[in-house]
Design a protein around this motif. Structure first.
Motif, short mmCIF file in Angstrom:
data_model
loop_
_atom_site.label_atom_id
_atom_site.label_comp_id
_atom_site.label_asym_id
_atom_site.label_seq_id
_atom_site.Cartn_x
_atom_site.Cartn_y
_atom_site.Cartn_z
N MET A 1 23.10 2.27 -14.16
CA MET A 1 23.32 2.98 -15.63
C MET A 1 24.38 3.95 -15.34
SD MET A 1 20.67 5.59 -17.42
CE MET A 1 19.68 4.06 -18.13
N LYS A 2 25.30 3.85 -16.18
CA LYS A 2 26.42 5.06 -16.20
C LYS A 2 26.01 6.25 -16.52
CE LYS A 2 29.39 1.62 -15.06
NZ LYS A 2 29.59 1.38 -13.80
N ILE A 3 26.75 7.37 -16.00
CA ILE A 3 26.41 8.76 -16.18
C ILE A 3 26.40 8.86 -17.99
CG2 ILE A 3 27.19 11.03 -16.41
CD1 ILE A 3 28.19 10.54 -13.43
N THR A 4 27.19 8.38 -18.55
CA THR A 4 27.46 8.57 -20.05
C THR A 4 25.90 7.98 -20.75
OG1 THR A 4 28.46 6.78 -20.49
CG2 THR A 4 29.79 8.54 -20.41
N SER A 5 25.43 6.67 -20.39
CA SER A 5 24.24 6.27 -20.89
C SER A 5 23.28 7.05 -20.62
CB SER A 5 24.06 4.91 -20.19
OG SER A 5 25.31 4.02 -20.89
N ALA A 6 22.93 7.67 -19.22
CA ALA A 6 22.06 8.28 -18.74
C ALA A 6 21.82 9.55 -19.69
CB ALA A 6 22.19 8.84 -17.31
N CYS A 7 23.09 10.44 -19.86
CA CYS A 7 23.16 11.59 -20.48
C CYS A 7 22.64 11.29 -22.11
CB CYS A 7 24.60 12.21 -20.42
SG CYS A 7 24.97 12.76 -18.96
N GLU A 8 23.12 10.16 -22.71
CA GLU A 8 22.77 9.87 -24.19
C GLU A 8 21.30 9.62 -23.89
OE1 GLU A 8 25.04 6.49 -25.02
OE2 GLU A 8 26.98 7.90 -25.16
N GLU A 9 20.82 8.72 -23.25
CA GLU A 9 19.47 8.58 -23.20
C GLU A 9 18.51 9.98 -23.04
OE1 GLU A 9 17.63 5.41 -21.31
OE2 GLU A 9 19.58 4.05 -21.72
N PHE A 10 18.74 10.71 -22.26
CA PHE A 10 18.19 12.09 -22.05
C PHE A 10 18.38 12.87 -23.01
CE2 PHE A 10 18.37 16.62 -20.52
CZ PHE A 10 16.99 16.79 -20.17
N LEU A 11 19.36 12.89 -23.97
CA LEU A 11 19.52 13.68 -25.10
C LEU A 11 18.67 13.20 -26.20
CD1 LEU A 11 23.30 14.53 -25.09
CD2 LEU A 11 21.51 16.28 -25.02
N SER A 12 18.45 11.94 -26.27
CA SER A 12 17.73 11.09 -27.16
C SER A 12 16.02 11.56 -26.80
CB SER A 12 17.79 9.79 -27.14
OG SER A 12 16.92 9.03 -28.17
N HIS A 13 15.67 11.62 -25.64
CA HIS A 13 14.49 12.03 -25.28
C HIS A 13 14.14 13.42 -25.63
CE1 HIS A 13 10.98 13.14 -22.54
NE2 HIS A 13 11.74 14.11 -22.22
N CYS A 14 15.14 14.34 -25.28
CA CYS A 14 15.09 15.80 -25.91
C CYS A 14 14.76 15.97 -27.31
CB CYS A 14 15.94 16.56 -25.09
SG CYS A 14 16.15 16.57 -23.37
N ARG A 15 15.66 15.36 -27.88
CA ARG A 15 15.72 15.37 -29.42
C ARG A 15 14.29 14.85 -30.08
NH1 ARG A 15 19.84 12.70 -30.19
NH2 ARG A 15 21.26 14.75 -30.12
N VAL A 16 13.78 13.82 -29.32
CA VAL A 16 12.65 12.84 -30.35
C VAL A 16 11.28 13.27 -29.54
CG1 VAL A 16 11.54 10.79 -30.69
CG2 VAL A 16 13.96 10.92 -30.92
N GLY A 17 11.48 13.20 -28.06
CA GLY A 17 10.35 13.25 -27.43
C GLY A 17 9.92 14.96 -27.16
N LYS A 18 10.91 15.62 -26.88
CA LYS A 18 10.49 17.06 -26.54
C LYS A 18 10.84 17.99 -27.93
CE LYS A 18 11.50 18.50 -22.40
NZ LYS A 18 12.30 19.08 -21.37
N ASN A 19 11.31 17.38 -28.84
CA ASN A 19 11.58 18.10 -30.23
C ASN A 19 12.33 19.43 -29.93
OD1 ASN A 19 11.63 18.28 -32.81
ND2 ASN A 19 9.57 19.29 -32.86
N LEU A 20 13.39 19.34 -29.02
CA LEU A 20 14.00 20.59 -28.89
C LEU A 20 14.86 21.11 -29.89
CD1 LEU A 20 15.45 20.03 -25.14
CD2 LEU A 20 13.25 21.27 -25.89
N SER A 21 15.09 22.38 -29.96
CA SER A 21 16.00 22.98 -31.15
C SER A 21 17.49 22.48 -31.10
CB SER A 21 16.15 24.54 -30.91
OG SER A 21 16.77 24.98 -29.96
#
Length: 106
Positions: free
Chosen positions: A1-21
């Motif tokens: 997995m490339k860094i960009t993909s990892a970052c995008e997936e983590f941000l998606s997790h933070c947005r949906v899974g963690k519901n961060l501001s």
């Protein structure tokens, strides 16, 4: 997995899974984009090791002239991402696993 993909997936997790501001998501996005650009977007996330992270810290201190608090925020973001990648079994070796902070900052 490339860094960009990892970052995008983590941000998606933070947005949906963690519901961060939105404020936190915006800060994470900036931090992760800067890290991706530093490493080059074609670098595999598995290739990120302590050597790359030390070079990134040097870059933040010397080239960007950031204050320690700003650097700590960026490293906290990376630590959260690497921890998540490891917990999701997307990364075998977390370069920021417990105890690394002292090694990197000294």
């Amino acid at each position: 997995m490339k860094i960009t993909s990892a970052c995008e997936e983590f941000l998606s997790h933070c947005r949906v899974g963690k519901n961060l501001s939105e404020h936190t998501l915006r800060a994470y996005n900036i931090d992760l984009n800067e890290f991706s650009a530093f490493c080059t977007q074609t670098t595999a996330i598995a290739d990120c090791d302590r050597h790359i992270l030390r070079n990134y810290l040097t870059y933040l201190f010397d080239k960007k002239n950031l204050k320690e608090t700003s650097i700590k925020r960026r490293m906290a973001c990376l630590k959260a991402m690497f921890h998540w990648l490891e917990s999701e079994e997307l990364l075998a070796n977390n370069p920021l696993r417990d105890g690394t902070r002292c090694v990197l900052l000294h």
